[in-house]
Structure formats: C-alpha cells, structure tokens
Design a protein around this motif. Structure first.
Motif, PDB file in Angstrom:
ATOM      1  N   PHE A 279       0.873  -1.298   0.054  1.00  0.00           N
ATOM      2  CA  PHE A 279      -0.034  -0.018   0.006  1.00  0.00           C
ATOM      3  C   PHE A 279       0.692   1.230   0.023  1.00  0.00           C
ATOM      4  O   PHE A 279       0.670   2.250  -0.808  1.00  0.00           O
ATOM      5  N   ARG A 280       1.915   1.344   0.828  1.00  0.00           N
ATOM      6  CA  ARG A 280       2.646   2.653   0.859  1.00  0.00           C
ATOM      7  C   ARG A 280       3.515   2.789  -0.430  1.00  0.00           C
ATOM      8  O   ARG A 280       3.809   3.693  -0.882  1.00  0.00           O
ATOM      9  N   GLN A 281       3.916   1.728  -1.019  1.00  0.00           N
ATOM     10  CA  GLN A 281       4.739   1.860  -2.484  1.00  0.00           C
ATOM     11  C   GLN A 281       3.855   2.339  -3.513  1.00  0.00           C
ATOM     12  O   GLN A 281       4.056   3.010  -4.292  1.00  0.00           O
ATOM     13  N   TYR A 282       2.560   1.835  -3.638  1.00  0.00           N
ATOM     14  CA  TYR A 282       1.560   2.155  -4.607  1.00  0.00           C
ATOM     15  C   TYR A 282       1.166   3.534  -4.267  1.00  0.00           C
ATOM     16  O   TYR A 282       0.883   4.301  -5.162  1.00  0.00           O
ATOM     17  N   ASP A 283       1.099   3.765  -2.997  1.00  0.00           N
ATOM     18  CA  ASP A 283       0.675   5.374  -2.533  1.00  0.00           C
ATOM     19  C   ASP A 283       1.526   6.186  -3.077  1.00  0.00           C
ATOM     20  O   ASP A 283       1.455   7.274  -3.497  1.00  0.00           O
ATOM     21  N   GLU A 284       2.981   5.928  -2.928  1.00  0.00           N
ATOM     22  CA  GLU A 284       3.976   6.637  -3.299  1.00  0.00           C
ATOM     23  C   GLU A 284       4.057   6.934  -4.686  1.00  0.00           C
ATOM     24  O   GLU A 284       4.427   7.945  -5.402  1.00  0.00           O
ATOM     25  N   SER A 285       3.615   5.882  -5.606  1.00  0.00           N
ATOM     26  CA  SER A 285       3.803   5.927  -7.021  1.00  0.00           C
ATOM     27  C   SER A 285       2.502   6.577  -7.546  1.00  0.00           C
ATOM     28  O   SER A 285       2.348   6.815  -8.845  1.00  0.00           O
ATOM     29  N   GLY A 286       1.439   6.960  -6.670  1.00  0.00           N
ATOM     30  CA  GLY A 286       0.078   7.284  -7.193  1.00  0.00           C
ATOM     31  C   GLY A 286      -0.581   6.343  -7.948  1.00  0.00           C
ATOM     32  O   GLY A 286      -1.605   6.580  -8.777  1.00  0.00           O
ATOM     33  N   SER A 287      -0.210   4.992  -7.797  1.00  0.00           N
ATOM     34  CA  SER A 287      -1.274   3.927  -8.314  1.00  0.00           C
ATOM     35  C   SER A 287      -2.472   3.962  -7.605  1.00  0.00           C
ATOM     36  O   SER A 287      -2.670   3.799  -6.366  1.00  0.00           O
ATOM     37  N   THR A 288      -3.568   3.600  -8.459  1.00  0.00           N
ATOM     38  CA  THR A 288      -5.097   3.457  -8.056  1.00  0.00           C
ATOM     39  C   THR A 288      -5.307   1.891  -7.534  1.00  0.00           C
ATOM     40  O   THR A 288      -6.007   1.933  -6.424  1.00  0.00           O
ATOM     41  N   GLN A 289      -4.163   1.078  -7.620  1.00  0.00           N
ATOM     42  CA  GLN A 289      -4.165  -0.184  -6.804  1.00  0.00           C
ATOM     43  C   GLN A 289      -3.976  -0.075  -5.353  1.00  0.00           C
ATOM     44  O   GLN A 289      -4.336  -1.061  -4.868  1.00  0.00           O
ATOM     45  N   ARG A 290      -3.537   0.876  -4.891  1.00  0.00           N
ATOM     46  CA  ARG A 290      -3.356   1.304  -3.434  1.00  0.00           C
ATOM     47  C   ARG A 290      -4.771   1.097  -2.739  1.00  0.00           C
ATOM     48  O   ARG A 290      -4.654   0.479  -1.717  1.00  0.00           O
ATOM     49  N   ILE A 291      -6.081   1.435  -3.363  1.00  0.00           N
ATOM     50  CA  ILE A 291      -7.321   1.292  -2.657  1.00  0.00           C
ATOM     51  C   ILE A 291      -7.610  -0.268  -2.520  1.00  0.00           C
ATOM     52  O   ILE A 291      -7.907  -0.654  -1.340  1.00  0.00           O
ATOM     53  N   GLN A 292      -7.361  -1.082  -3.697  1.00  0.00           N
ATOM     54  CA  GLN A 292      -7.691  -2.345  -3.599  1.00  0.00           C
ATOM     55  C   GLN A 292      -6.523  -3.027  -2.503  1.00  0.00           C
ATOM     56  O   GLN A 292      -7.195  -4.135  -1.573  1.00  0.00           O
ATOM     57  N   VAL A 293      -5.404  -2.582  -2.382  1.00  0.00           N
ATOM     58  CA  VAL A 293      -4.521  -3.364  -1.482  1.00  0.00           C
ATOM     59  C   VAL A 293      -4.796  -2.963   0.019  1.00  0.00           C
ATOM     60  O   VAL A 293      -4.663  -3.733   0.809  1.00  0.00           O
TER      61      VAL A 293
END
Length: 480
Positions: A279-293
C-alpha cells in the motif's frame, strides 16, 4: 479529443532537434528545410477536415526528400498515428511504422527516436493518453509492431530500446493474460539480466532494477494462475535482490502478491506486513491499486482478530472516507462491535466494492466465522450455560454450525465447558474452575495414597502371619 488538445499534442511531437549540415550548403539547406517545414504544417492543418488529403501531403514530404531526414521522420510519425488512432487502419499503420524505423539508424537522434517509438508502442498497446482512441486489433497485429521494433533495434544495435520494448510487450501480454506469449519474452529478458564477468546480476544496479521488474511481472502471472509454489519461489528470489532502485509500483506489485500468498497460507502477521508495504509503495507511485491493497490489509486485520483499527495509522487515515473504502470502514466498525447482523448486511449491500473482488470473496466465510466466534466468546461471559438454539437464532445460522463453532472454541481452549447435545446446552465451567481442578487433583492423589497404604498393611500382615504359623508348627513337633 478536442481540437486544442489535438494541436497541443502535435506541437509536442514537433520539438526542435539538432541536425548537422555542411557549412557551404547551410543557406541552401535552410531554404529547403523552410519549404519542407511549411509543407509539413500545411499537411497538419488538413488532419481534422481532410484526413486523406493530409496523408497524401505527408507522403509527398517523405517521397520528395532526397535523403532521409527530420521532416520525413515526422511525417511518417504523423501518418502512423493517423492510420492507427483516427482512421483505424492498423495494416497501413504498420507499413508507415516500418518505414519510420528505417530512419532511426543515423537520420535522427537516438533519444528522439526512442521517445517517438515508445509513444507509438504505448498507443498501439492501448496505454497512456491515447488509450481511449486505440482500436481493438488482433494480437498478431500487436506482435507485428513489436517484432518490427525488435528487428530495427538489432540492426541499429540499440540494446536499451530493445529491452524497453520487450518489457513493454511483456506488460501488454500480462494485462491481457496471454501467458503463452509472455513466457518466451520473459525468458529473453532474463537472458539480458544474466551475470557477466563472474558478478551476480543482482549486484549490477541497472540489471537489478530490471530483474525486479521481471519478477513483478512473473509473480503477478503465477498469482493469477494460482501456482503458489512458483509464486513463492519468485517472491523469495525478489527478496534477495539488494542492489537495485526499482520503481515503487514494481515493489508494490511484488509485495501485494506476497501478501496475498501469505493470506492463502493464513500467515496473517506476514500478510499484514507485506500488504502495508505494498500500500505504501503504491501510494508513493500514485497507483490506484493502493485502494484495492488497502482493502486486503483491512481484511487481514479482521481475519487475525486484531483489535487495532487499520485506519489509525498516518498512511491509511486519509483514505478512511474514500468512496471505495467507506464500506470496509463500516465493516471494521461492525467487527469491533461484534455486530454480526450489521456485518452481513454490509457485505450484501456492497458487492461491487467488497465481495465483487474474487480474492476478498474467498475469505468472506473465514471473516464471518471469525466474527461469530468473537461474538460467542463475548456473549457467553456472564453465563454458566446457554441454549445452542438461542445462539443459532442470534447468529442466523444452523444449530449444527453453532455446535461446530463452539467445539472449535473448546478445543482451542478459548472457552472452558462442554456441550450437552441431549438438552442442547453449552455448559460452561465458569467459576472457581482452577480451585476445583486443584482439589480434584489432591483428592485423586489422596485416594491413591490410601490405596497404597492399604496394600502395604496387607502385605505386612501376610508376612507376619506366615512366620507365626511356622513357629507353632515347629514347637509342637519338638514337644511330641
């Protein structure tokens, strides 16, 4: 796409790049270049109203140039884009694209060529800002674009562009779940990462970063195929790569698949650690996958029976009221309040955002079981006995299911008691159980000591009686 956006996009394509000219012919070449430049912009002006006329004008620029150069390259680039995106003629687009690739050896700068090729491959694959315009084409057509790129890279000895285009193709096949096409591409890319001069590929920073990208693709493939043995093997290999600076999105994918792998093994602590990092890595990259994780992370907290609210952390708190997350927030509240009926209601009402995900849906039964067992533990605290039918009615499940839950709690020593199946009761050993157990043990020990004492006394009397009988017999004989 609006006219303004269309023109701005083309303006970006027409940035100035340096080309070398002979000093003696500088003035003449500048005049010629000016004429070609005018032709080019006149052709562009026709794109909106007369696409066929624009294509003919661009073709004239290419054919009239005595030598391959900047404006011919730009014209072919415009023709490829028009044929593929706007006129939906992929066969024509591949023709102009192959012609454009012949300019990349010496006639345009390498950086400009790579940027242009990457942009073309993006919209061919339906990615980037042109995704909405990209037509659906046969997979063989897509492969033809990449094969043409590969050949051109080999001829130009451009290994960097070859690796980038292969990596782009691998991601394309992954997104489309074309795993048979993906496997040979991965094999080729792994060969690029092979160790050289006795050094490990993970020790080379650029190779290490590429290796992690490959592992991220592979781990997603094996996760989707549910090949857990291979998934774990790739995950462990990825954790061994140290000397690399991967994109956060890459590590997000690796940690996400790792977290899901641990969840399948019910290793909740490892799962929550990996999912939080993902989640932290996706959030840093701005990926929408952070929500699913984040949904997976919240689910893990509930499955492990944690009393910690996952939205209390600084990283997750901003997403607490996200439209895609708010249902999970409500579910956490229901879980902490041990409100089984409310949890079931939330799950049924939010299929799109919760149970619509097959992975989450796989754990729904485990989640409800965890919630029901916690509810039973809490509700029986004031009682010494409770009707199983009453528990079943409260939990809205069959009596047999309640018995199964209670038996598992007794076996796990989470509650002390027994089930009276005849009367349908859970009888709890609630008060002074420790003292009673101690007294029972002392009583058993006392009984065993009494029994042992009795045996000793009997043996002693038996031995003494034998000696007395022998003495009287001998005396009588002697007396006679």
């Amino acid at each position: 796409m609006s006219d303004d956006e269309f023109m701005m996009e083309d303006a970006a394509d027409d940035e100035e790049y340096d080309f070398d000219y002979d000093d003696d012919d500088a003035e003449e070449d500048m005049d010629g270049a000016g004429d070609v430049e005018n032709q080019y912009y006149k052709a562009k002006a026709l794109k909106e109203d007369d696409a066929e006329g624009a294509l003919k004008a661009f073709r004239t620029i290419v054919d009239d140039q005595p030598e391959k150069g900047e404006w011919g390259f730009k014209a072919l680039k415009q023709m490829t884009k028009m044929n593929y995106l706007h006129l939906h003629r992929p066969e024509k687009a591949i023709e102009t694209y192959k012609e454009l690739l012949s300019y990349t050896k010496t006639h345009v700068t390498r950086n400009y060529a790579e940027k242009s090729i990457n942009n073309i491959l993006d919209y061919v694959g339906g990615e980037g800002k042109h995704a909405a315009l990209s037509p659906k084409v046969p997979l063989d057509t897509l492969e033809e674009f990449y094969e043409a790129t590969r050949i051109a890279c080999e001829e130009a000895k451009n290994e960097r562009l070859s690796t980038k285009s292969n990596l782009k193709l691998a991601k394309l096949w992954l997104d489309r779940k074309e795993y048979e096409r993906l496997t040979p591409i991965l094999k080729s890319l792994h060969a690029t990462c092979a160790p050289t001069n006795g050094s490990s590929s993970s020790d080379d920073q650029s190779k290490g970063s590429l290796l992690l990208e490959l592992y991220a693709i592979e781990i997603q493939m094996y996760s989707d195929l549910k090949e857990n043995r291979k998934l774990k093997e790739i995950y462990n290999a990825a954790m061994q790569v140290k000397n690399a600076i991967p994109h956060p999105r890459v590590m997000g994918a690796i940690k996400e698949c790792g977290g899901k792998m641990w969840m399948m093994e019910k290793a909740w602590a490892k799962a929550s650690t990996d999912l939080f990092e993902s989640f932290r890595q996706y959030d840093e990259s701005g990926s929408t996958q952070r929500i699913q994780v984040l949904k997976y992370l919240v689910l893990t907290y509930m499955l492990v029976g944690s009393e910690i609210n996952p939205f209390d952390s600084q990283e997750t708190k901003p997403y607490k009221n996200d439209p895609q997350i708010i249902a999970m927030t409500s579910l956490v509240t229901a879980y902490q309040q041990r409100d089984v009926k409310e949890a079931e209601k939330i799950l049924k009402a939010n299929r799109a955002t919760i149970t619509g995900d097959p992975f989450i849906n796989y754990f729904v039964d485990d989640l409800l079981r965890s919630l029901r067992t916690q509810y039973i533990i809490d509700i029986i605290k004031p009682y010494t006995r409770m009707e199983l039918d009453s528990l079943a009615k409260t939990l809205n499940i069959a009596r047999a299911d309640v018995e199964s839950l209670v038996v598992s709690l007794i076996l796990d020593r989470k509650i002390k008691g027994k089930i009276d199946q005849v009367k349908g009761l859970l009888i709890l050993d609630r008060f002074n159980s420790a003292s009673r157990e101690r007294y029972i043990a002392l009583n058993n020990m006392s009984a065993q000591l009494d029994h042992l004492t009795y045996k000793i006394e009997v043996d002693k009397l038996t031995r003494e009686g034998g000696r007395s009988a022998a003495g009287w017999g001998g005396g009588l004989t002697s007396f006679g």
